[in-house]
Design an enzyme around this catalytic site. Structure first.
Site, PDB file in Angstrom:
ATOM      1  N   ASP A 211      -9.455   5.044   4.669  1.00  0.00           N
ATOM      2  CA  ASP A 211      -8.648   5.828   5.609  1.00  0.00           C
ATOM      3  C   ASP A 211      -9.509   6.799   6.422  1.00  0.00           C
ATOM      4  O   ASP A 211     -10.546   7.258   5.942  1.00  0.00           O
ATOM      5  CB  ASP A 211      -7.570   6.591   4.816  1.00  0.00           C
ATOM      6  CG  ASP A 211      -6.418   7.038   5.685  1.00  0.00           C
ATOM      7  OD1 ASP A 211      -6.334   6.620   6.855  1.00  0.00           O
ATOM      8  OD2 ASP A 211      -5.586   7.828   5.190  1.00  0.00           O
TER       9      ASP A 211
ATOM     10  N   ASN B 174       1.539  -0.770   8.694  1.00  0.00           N
ATOM     11  CA  ASN B 174       0.686  -0.561   9.875  1.00  0.00           C
ATOM     12  C   ASN B 174       1.157  -1.322  11.126  1.00  0.00           C
ATOM     13  O   ASN B 174       0.701  -1.035  12.238  1.00  0.00           O
ATOM     14  CB  ASN B 174      -0.775  -0.916   9.572  1.00  0.00           C
ATOM     15  CG  ASN B 174      -1.486   0.077   8.669  1.00  0.00           C
ATOM     16  OD1 ASN B 174      -2.331  -0.290   7.848  1.00  0.00           O
ATOM     17  ND2 ASN B 174      -1.164   1.361   8.795  1.00  0.00           N
TER      18      ASN B 174
ATOM     19  N   ARG C 136      -2.508  10.117  -1.471  1.00  0.00           N
ATOM     20  CA  ARG C 136      -1.333   9.282  -1.737  1.00  0.00           C
ATOM     21  C   ARG C 136      -1.797   7.840  -1.833  1.00  0.00           C
ATOM     22  O   ARG C 136      -2.908   7.488  -1.440  1.00  0.00           O
ATOM     23  CB  ARG C 136      -0.267   9.459  -0.660  1.00  0.00           C
ATOM     24  CG  ARG C 136      -0.760   9.220   0.753  1.00  0.00           C
ATOM     25  CD  ARG C 136       0.367   9.304   1.792  1.00  0.00           C
ATOM     26  NE  ARG C 136      -0.171   9.356   3.142  1.00  0.00           N
ATOM     27  CZ  ARG C 136      -0.346  10.481   3.847  1.00  0.00           C
ATOM     28  NH1 ARG C 136       0.002  11.645   3.340  1.00  0.00           N
ATOM     29  NH2 ARG C 136      -0.859  10.434   5.071  1.00  0.00           N
TER      30      ARG C 136
ATOM     31  N   GLU D  43      -7.946   5.291 -12.497  1.00  0.00           N
ATOM     32  CA  GLU D  43      -8.352   6.660 -12.190  1.00  0.00           C
ATOM     33  C   GLU D  43      -8.350   6.792 -10.667  1.00  0.00           C
ATOM     34  O   GLU D  43      -8.579   5.801  -9.954  1.00  0.00           O
ATOM     35  CB  GLU D  43      -9.769   6.921 -12.712  1.00  0.00           C
ATOM     36  CG  GLU D  43      -9.903   6.810 -14.220  1.00  0.00           C
ATOM     37  CD  GLU D  43      -9.133   7.892 -14.967  1.00  0.00           C
ATOM     38  OE1 GLU D  43      -9.030   9.023 -14.456  1.00  0.00           O
ATOM     39  OE2 GLU D  43      -8.616   7.589 -16.060  1.00  0.00           O
TER      40      GLU D  43
HETATM   41  C1  IPE Z   1      -3.285   3.181   4.404  1.00  0.00           C
HETATM   42  O1  IPE Z   1      -3.665   4.075   5.419  1.00  0.00           O
HETATM   43  C2  IPE Z   1      -3.488   1.784   4.860  1.00  0.00           C
HETATM   44  C3  IPE Z   1      -4.886   1.368   5.026  1.00  0.00           C
HETATM   45  C4  IPE Z   1      -5.937   2.087   4.754  1.00  0.00           C
HETATM   46  C5  IPE Z   1      -5.064   0.039   5.526  1.00  0.00           C
HETATM   47  P1  IPE Z   1      -2.580   4.675   6.440  1.00  0.00           P
HETATM   48  O2  IPE Z   1      -3.319   5.598   7.313  1.00  0.00           O
HETATM   49  O3  IPE Z   1      -1.836   3.577   7.075  1.00  0.00           O
HETATM   50  O4  IPE Z   1      -1.607   5.431   5.442  1.00  0.00           O
HETATM   51  P2  IPE Z   1      -0.653   6.679   5.659  1.00  0.00           P
HETATM   52  O5  IPE Z   1       0.165   6.378   6.877  1.00  0.00           O
HETATM   53  O6  IPE Z   1      -1.527   7.861   5.848  1.00  0.00           O
HETATM   54  O7  IPE Z   1       0.144   6.747   4.401  1.00  0.00           O
HETATM   55  C1  IPE Z   2      -7.559   3.526   8.319  1.00  0.00           C
HETATM   56  O1  IPE Z   2      -7.785   4.493   9.289  1.00  0.00           O
HETATM   57  C2  IPE Z   2      -7.467   2.138   8.895  1.00  0.00           C
HETATM   58  C3  IPE Z   2      -6.111   1.556   8.879  1.00  0.00           C
HETATM   59  C4  IPE Z   2      -5.043   2.109   8.387  1.00  0.00           C
HETATM   60  C5  IPE Z   2      -5.974   0.248   9.493  1.00  0.00           C
HETATM   61  P1  IPE Z   2      -6.581   5.134  10.110  1.00  0.00           P
HETATM   62  O2  IPE Z   2      -6.387   4.326  11.341  1.00  0.00           O
HETATM   63  O3  IPE Z   2      -5.380   5.284   9.268  1.00  0.00           O
HETATM   64  O4  IPE Z   2      -7.200   6.537  10.485  1.00  0.00           O
HETATM   65  P2  IPE Z   2      -6.439   7.924  10.544  1.00  0.00           P
HETATM   66  O5  IPE Z   2      -5.744   8.102   9.236  1.00  0.00           O
HETATM   67  O6  IPE Z   2      -5.468   7.824  11.673  1.00  0.00           O
HETATM   68  O7  IPE Z   2      -7.509   8.923  10.765  1.00  0.00           O
HETATM   69 MG    MG Z   3      -4.679   6.774   8.118  1.00  0.00          MG
END
Ligand code: IPE
Ligand code: IPE
Ligand code: MG
Length: 229
Positions: free
Chosen positions: A16, A64, A183, A196
């Site tokens: 993330d 997503n 989360r 863990e």
């Molecule tokens: C979780 O990240 C999904 C992936 C890393 C692919 P998100 O950025 O989509 O999750 P939320 O929205 O913060 O829960």
């Molecule tokens: C994780 O990075 C990649 C995917 C969920 C596909 P994010 O795109 O969620 O990045 P943030 O959370 O917006 O910074």
């Molecule tokens: Mg994210």
């Protein structure tokens, strides 16, 4: 430095923070996804080098799809390019690819590439499991529906696991989530039942070999009791 570490057999990464990483650099979010995809190889090889046997990566969740279409398309495109480019490394390093998730919604070219790489690497024992259009609730529900379809009245835990995408691989020992969010976001709920958790503020594109070591050191200090004393 890593001699006395207890190494998790299976590590899951919730990758993330790509978007925020790009934002910090005044770049479009897709630039962050590109850097994030480029970062995978380094982290995967650091884990296998330390003795991890199974790695699960959260690449795209069932949630997503709610992102803007151009971002979804860019991620799908990166996933396909990643597989094309990474196939050689998987073969050279004897790593089996598994893709978890509902493929029916993916584009044909991506599905084809997934099938190709899974097939070509299916005989290897180290595993890289990539979750694409994956959601744990969807996985569990589709397992239940398949069980009903098979006419079974009840199943044991082991039988149930045969209906999951991860049917051949052991449970996750350590879940690492980058970017400061604490989360699970629908990531492998069944497989993480006794994992863990390690949370770090580091954004995914910056998560490097040193950060892998830090996570594994932290895991090493945990006392896993599994309900016992
Ligand atoms: C979780 O990240 C999904 C992936 C890393 C692919 P998100 O950025 O989509 O999750 P939320 O929205 O913060 O829960
Ligand atoms: C994780 O990075 C990649 C995917 C969920 C596909 P994010 O795109 O969620 O990045 P943030 O959370 O917006 O910074
Ligand atoms: Mg994210």
């Amino acid at each position: 430095m890593t001699e006395n570490l207890s190494i998790p057999r299976h590590v899951g990464f919730i990758m993330d923070g790509n978007g925020r990483w790009a934002k910090q650099k005044n770049k479009p979010r897709n630039f962050g996804h590109k850097k994030g995809a480029e970062n995978v190889e380094k982290v995967v090889s650091a884990c296998f080098k330390l003795g991890v046997e199974y790695i699960s990566l959260y690449a795209f969740s069932t949630e997503n799809w709610a992102r803007p279409e151009q971002e979804v398309n860019a991620i799908m495109d990166l996933l396909q390019k990643f597989l094309v480019k990474y196939k050689k490394t998987l073969l050279t390093n004897e790593i089996r690819l598994i893709v978890s998730g509902d493929r029916t919604r993916l584009n044909d070219a991506l599905i084809e590439k997934i099938l190709d790489v899974e097939k070509e690497t299916s005989h290897f024992s180290k595993v890289l499991n990539i979750a694409i259009n994956y959601g744990a609730k969807q996985e569990i529900l589709s397992a239940v529906n398949a069980i009903l379809k098979d006419g079974l009245e009840s199943v044991t835990e082991t039988q149930f696991e045969d209906y999951l995408y991860t049917k051949d691989i052991p449970p996750i020992d350590l879940v690492v989530r980058t970017s400061g969010e604490q989360r699970i976001s629908n990531f492998f709920l069944w497989q993480s039942a006794y994992a863990e958790f390690y949370f770090t503020d580091v954004l995914w594109p910056d998560f490097n070999e040193q950060e892998v070591e830090k996570a594994i050191k932290s895991y090493s200090l945990r006392n896993r009791r599994f309900g016992k004393l």
